[in-house]
Design an enzyme around this catalytic site. Sequence first.
Site, PDB file in Angstrom:
ATOM      1  N   THR A 125       6.353 -10.000 -84.142  1.00  0.00           N
ATOM      2  CA  THR A 125       7.176 -10.937 -83.375  1.00  0.00           C
ATOM      3  C   THR A 125       8.624 -10.883 -83.837  1.00  0.00           C
ATOM      4  OG1 THR A 125       7.574 -13.317 -83.013  1.00  0.00           O
ATOM      5  CG2 THR A 125       6.449 -12.705 -85.031  1.00  0.00           C
ATOM      6  N   ASP A 126       9.538 -11.183 -82.923  1.00  0.00           N
ATOM      7  CA  ASP A 126      10.945 -11.249 -83.311  1.00  0.00           C
ATOM      8  C   ASP A 126      11.242 -12.456 -84.196  1.00  0.00           C
ATOM      9  OD1 ASP A 126      10.773 -13.281 -81.422  1.00  0.00           O
ATOM     10  OD2 ASP A 126      12.439 -12.572 -80.178  1.00  0.00           O
ATOM     11  N   GLU A 127      10.271 -13.360 -84.348  1.00  0.00           N
ATOM     12  CA  GLU A 127      10.482 -14.526 -85.207  1.00  0.00           C
ATOM     13  C   GLU A 127      10.600 -14.161 -86.682  1.00  0.00           C
ATOM     14  OE1 GLU A 127       8.285 -18.137 -84.341  1.00  0.00           O
ATOM     15  OE2 GLU A 127       7.728 -17.346 -82.376  1.00  0.00           O
ATOM     16  N   TYR A 153       4.089 -19.414 -89.889  1.00  0.00           N
ATOM     17  CA  TYR A 153       3.633 -18.378 -88.959  1.00  0.00           C
ATOM     18  C   TYR A 153       4.494 -17.127 -89.072  1.00  0.00           C
ATOM     19  CZ  TYR A 153       3.769 -15.731 -84.614  1.00  0.00           C
ATOM     20  OH  TYR A 153       3.809 -14.704 -83.692  1.00  0.00           O
ATOM     21  N   LYS A 157       3.608 -13.202 -90.442  1.00  0.00           N
ATOM     22  CA  LYS A 157       3.785 -11.981 -89.647  1.00  0.00           C
ATOM     23  C   LYS A 157       4.730 -11.002 -90.350  1.00  0.00           C
ATOM     24  CE  LYS A 157       2.299 -11.286 -86.045  1.00  0.00           C
ATOM     25  NZ  LYS A 157       1.022 -10.632 -85.637  1.00  0.00           N
TER      26      LYS A 157
END
Length: 331
Positions: A125-127, A153, A157
């Site tokens: 994810t780009d998060e 979260y 990742k």
Amino acid sequence: MKWLVTGGAGFIGGNFIYRILDMYPRDEVVCVDKLTYAGNMQTLERAKNDPRFSFYKEDVADARAMASVIGRERPDAVVNFAAESHVDRSIADPSVFVRTNVLGVQSLLEACRKHGVARFHQVSTDEVYGEIPRGVEGMAFSERSKLNPSSPYAASKASADLLALAWHKTYGMHVTVSRSSNNYGPYQFPEKLIPLAIVRAVKGQPIPVYGDGANARDWLYVSDHCAAVDLIVRRGRAGEVYNVCGGEERTNLETVGAVAALVGRGEIEFVADRPGHDFRYAADAGKLREELGFSPAVAFGEGMRRTVGWYLSHRDWWENILSGKYRKFRR
């Protein structure tokens, strides 16, 4: 080609399975899913009747189970969609996220290494890059940007990405990683923003929006994400990370407003912001475009029409989730 897809009873994994079965008549798909609250066998209803599809109810964090399944099936590629992914839930209980998103990746990598799987792809994810704060215009993260996750979260990742890349560097495994922006489309669990807004609007309930609704996200229609992952697995360079973005940035208020306009109603209710809520995500997908020639095919307006239309015509799917009835389909 034989694929092993983890998290295939979830949103993006389920859409990816249908892409493979529909586009490649000689390919086979093995699905592994623990069937947590977000896993739904109704999502795989059409796939279950295809002789090229098989299913294992297993936990990716169970190293023995993963070694057994991968050793038995001998896939050409493993694509890991399995993840706990809801930020609010990670704030409430980070331990579940560490188990699935970190230890699960480690057990998959080891099983792939032991059995000589040709390709392993980690869906991220780009998060992991963290937020772009208010007042910073025109900034976007590249694959070389510092990892600066804000939530448990996102941290889990980021950890998984580093593990996957380390297995490439240390053991020479063919590993690729993709980091996508926010996905939307059919089969998304109705705790996420767009399906939550659709369901609430349909039911005449207020749609909750954090803070002032100015938080911004780039939106990627799920079929475009699946096409990108397919391309990266087949043609991506080992040890590389690829950002996958829709190029469709909207504030949360604009996104919810688009849902309300398509449904024909929808009252917005501003609620207290969540802890550590990132203001804006933005990533540069130029590497994927330049190296592999990928660009998204579905614009935000069209994707939203498809998405709202799907939820309106598949009320039984999400009503079974809201009632808990979907759990009886687990096996």
